[in-house]
Design a protein around this motif. Structure first.
Motif, PDB file in Angstrom:
ATOM      1  N   GLY A  14       0.761  -1.243   0.012  1.00  0.00           N
ATOM      2  CA  GLY A  14       0.048  -0.050   0.081  1.00  0.00           C
ATOM      3  C   GLY A  14       0.938   1.431  -0.123  1.00  0.00           C
ATOM      4  N   ALA A  15       1.924   1.012   0.754  1.00  0.00           N
ATOM      5  CA  ALA A  15       2.809   2.454   0.841  1.00  0.00           C
ATOM      6  C   ALA A  15       3.415   2.572  -0.254  1.00  0.00           C
ATOM      7  CB  ALA A  15       3.806   2.230   2.027  1.00  0.00           C
ATOM      8  N   SER A  16       3.953   1.449  -0.933  1.00  0.00           N
ATOM      9  CA  SER A  16       4.679   1.741  -2.321  1.00  0.00           C
ATOM     10  C   SER A  16       3.677   2.085  -3.413  1.00  0.00           C
ATOM     11  CB  SER A  16       5.325   0.546  -2.651  1.00  0.00           C
ATOM     12  OG  SER A  16       4.634  -0.579  -3.029  1.00  0.00           O
ATOM     13  N   LEU A  17       2.638   1.745  -3.493  1.00  0.00           N
ATOM     14  CA  LEU A  17       1.484   2.069  -4.305  1.00  0.00           C
ATOM     15  C   LEU A  17       1.246   3.676  -4.056  1.00  0.00           C
ATOM     16  CD1 LEU A  17      -0.437   1.340  -6.495  1.00  0.00           C
ATOM     17  CD2 LEU A  17      -2.141   0.900  -4.850  1.00  0.00           C
ATOM     18  N   VAL A  18       1.219   4.364  -3.094  1.00  0.00           N
ATOM     19  CA  VAL A  18       0.789   5.317  -2.750  1.00  0.00           C
ATOM     20  C   VAL A  18       2.014   6.482  -3.377  1.00  0.00           C
ATOM     21  CG1 VAL A  18       0.910   7.623  -0.923  1.00  0.00           C
ATOM     22  CG2 VAL A  18      -0.478   5.160  -0.711  1.00  0.00           C
ATOM     23  N   VAL A  19       3.442   5.762  -3.070  1.00  0.00           N
ATOM     24  CA  VAL A  19       4.657   6.628  -3.501  1.00  0.00           C
ATOM     25  C   VAL A  19       4.449   6.591  -5.008  1.00  0.00           C
ATOM     26  CG1 VAL A  19       6.898   6.556  -3.642  1.00  0.00           C
ATOM     27  CG2 VAL A  19       5.821   6.108  -1.643  1.00  0.00           C
ATOM     28  N   SER A  20       4.237   5.418  -5.752  1.00  0.00           N
ATOM     29  CA  SER A  20       4.238   5.321  -7.024  1.00  0.00           C
ATOM     30  C   SER A  20       3.092   6.414  -7.661  1.00  0.00           C
ATOM     31  CB  SER A  20       3.909   4.000  -7.764  1.00  0.00           C
ATOM     32  OG  SER A  20       4.844   3.269  -7.202  1.00  0.00           O
ATOM     33  N   VAL A  21       1.882   6.230  -7.115  1.00  0.00           N
ATOM     34  CA  VAL A  21       0.589   7.549  -7.617  1.00  0.00           C
ATOM     35  C   VAL A  21       1.294   8.720  -7.485  1.00  0.00           C
ATOM     36  CG1 VAL A  21      -1.360   8.198  -7.359  1.00  0.00           C
ATOM     37  CG2 VAL A  21      -0.856   5.792  -7.232  1.00  0.00           C
ATOM     38  N   GLY A  22       1.703   9.119  -6.413  1.00  0.00           N
ATOM     39  CA  GLY A  22       2.264  10.473  -6.172  1.00  0.00           C
ATOM     40  C   GLY A  22       3.670  10.835  -7.077  1.00  0.00           C
ATOM     41  N   THR A  23       4.442   9.820  -7.441  1.00  0.00           N
ATOM     42  CA  THR A  23       5.583  10.466  -8.309  1.00  0.00           C
ATOM     43  C   THR A  23       4.872  10.362  -9.851  1.00  0.00           C
ATOM     44  OG1 THR A  23       7.089   8.777  -6.944  1.00  0.00           O
ATOM     45  CG2 THR A  23       7.500   9.308  -9.310  1.00  0.00           C
ATOM     46  N   LEU A  24       3.706   9.842 -10.208  1.00  0.00           N
ATOM     47  CA  LEU A  24       3.505   9.679 -11.384  1.00  0.00           C
ATOM     48  C   LEU A  24       2.658  11.167 -11.496  1.00  0.00           C
ATOM     49  CD1 LEU A  24       1.967   6.052 -12.279  1.00  0.00           C
ATOM     50  CD2 LEU A  24       3.851   7.219 -13.269  1.00  0.00           C
ATOM     51  N   TYR A  25       1.892  11.466 -10.649  1.00  0.00           N
ATOM     52  CA  TYR A  25       1.238  12.642 -10.452  1.00  0.00           C
ATOM     53  C   TYR A  25       2.092  13.866 -10.619  1.00  0.00           C
ATOM     54  CZ  TYR A  25      -1.447  16.739  -8.588  1.00  0.00           C
ATOM     55  OH  TYR A  25      -1.859  17.930  -8.627  1.00  0.00           O
ATOM     56  N   GLN A  26       2.997  13.877  -9.996  1.00  0.00           N
ATOM     57  CA  GLN A  26       4.182  14.836  -9.941  1.00  0.00           C
ATOM     58  C   GLN A  26       4.894  15.253 -11.381  1.00  0.00           C
ATOM     59  OE1 GLN A  26       4.640  17.218  -7.330  1.00  0.00           O
ATOM     60  NE2 GLN A  26       5.778  18.517  -9.148  1.00  0.00           N
ATOM     61  N   LYS A  27       5.061  13.903 -11.985  1.00  0.00           N
ATOM     62  CA  LYS A  27       5.907  14.159 -13.332  1.00  0.00           C
ATOM     63  C   LYS A  27       4.748  14.553 -14.165  1.00  0.00           C
ATOM     64  CE  LYS A  27       9.083  10.144 -12.932  1.00  0.00           C
ATOM     65  NZ  LYS A  27       9.459   8.800 -13.297  1.00  0.00           N
ATOM     66  N   ARG A  28       3.430  14.220 -14.119  1.00  0.00           N
ATOM     67  CA  ARG A  28       2.348  14.632 -14.828  1.00  0.00           C
ATOM     68  C   ARG A  28       2.233  16.435 -14.776  1.00  0.00           C
ATOM     69  NH1 ARG A  28      -3.557  12.537 -16.263  1.00  0.00           N
ATOM     70  NH2 ARG A  28      -3.941  14.041 -17.845  1.00  0.00           N
ATOM     71  N   LYS A  29       2.238  16.741 -13.676  1.00  0.00           N
ATOM     72  CA  LYS A  29       2.176  18.109 -13.170  1.00  0.00           C
ATOM     73  C   LYS A  29       3.364  18.908 -13.813  1.00  0.00           C
ATOM     74  CE  LYS A  29       1.671  21.115  -9.264  1.00  0.00           C
ATOM     75  NZ  LYS A  29       1.425  21.321  -7.986  1.00  0.00           N
ATOM     76  N   ASP A  30       4.422  18.382 -13.763  1.00  0.00           N
ATOM     77  CA  ASP A  30       5.744  18.907 -14.015  1.00  0.00           C
ATOM     78  C   ASP A  30       5.592  19.223 -15.700  1.00  0.00           C
ATOM     79  OD1 ASP A  30       6.509  19.097 -11.370  1.00  0.00           O
ATOM     80  OD2 ASP A  30       8.091  17.741 -11.854  1.00  0.00           O
ATOM     81  N   LYS A  31       5.237  17.998 -16.141  1.00  0.00           N
ATOM     82  CA  LYS A  31       5.256  18.079 -17.649  1.00  0.00           C
ATOM     83  C   LYS A  31       4.321  19.050 -18.087  1.00  0.00           C
ATOM     84  CE  LYS A  31       4.087  15.033 -21.710  1.00  0.00           C
ATOM     85  NZ  LYS A  31       3.740  13.588 -22.021  1.00  0.00           N
ATOM     86  N   ASN A  32       3.039  19.174 -17.612  1.00  0.00           N
ATOM     87  CA  ASN A  32       2.035  19.973 -17.931  1.00  0.00           C
ATOM     88  C   ASN A  32       2.608  21.543 -17.614  1.00  0.00           C
ATOM     89  OD1 ASN A  32       0.202  18.273 -18.645  1.00  0.00           O
ATOM     90  ND2 ASN A  32      -0.850  18.049 -16.925  1.00  0.00           N
TER      91      ASN A  32
END
Length: 99
Positions: A14-32
């Motif tokens: 569960g913790a690694s899933l939260v970290v993965s989702v957070g990382t993907l969100y930040q990467k997408r935000k940075d790209k935008n």
């Protein structure tokens, strides 16, 4: 003991899933944000840019503040709406050197 191990593994997954989702969100935000800044640079069409920036946190809904500094010292600030891509110049000033 097996139950504790399963709970521990579940918490780890569960913790690694939260970290993965957070990382993907930040990467997408940075790209935008990079795309918005590139659009703003195209909008102003200056060949002599020294620096440009865009504030990552919106000031209102999806409106971000940004700015451009030109080689002649002119500073232009603007707002860009991430939804409509509308760009509004908010201020232009020329920086003078102080001796």
């Amino acid at each position: 003991m097996k139950k504790i191990l399963k709970m521990g593994m579940g918490a780890l997954v569960g913790a690694s899933l939260v970290v993965s989702v957070g990382t993907l969100y930040q990467k997408r935000k940075d790209k935008n944000l990079r795309k918005l800044l590139a659009l703003a640079k195209q909008h102003f069409m200056f060949d002599d840019l020294l620096a440009s920036w865009l504030v990552s946190e919106p000031i209102l809904f999806h409106v971000h503040e940004g700015g451009i500094i030109r080689a002649d010292g002119t500073v232009i600030t603007f707002e860009i709406d991430a939804d409509t891509l509308r760009i509004v110049e908010t201020h232009e000033s020329e920086v003078t050197a102080v001796d």
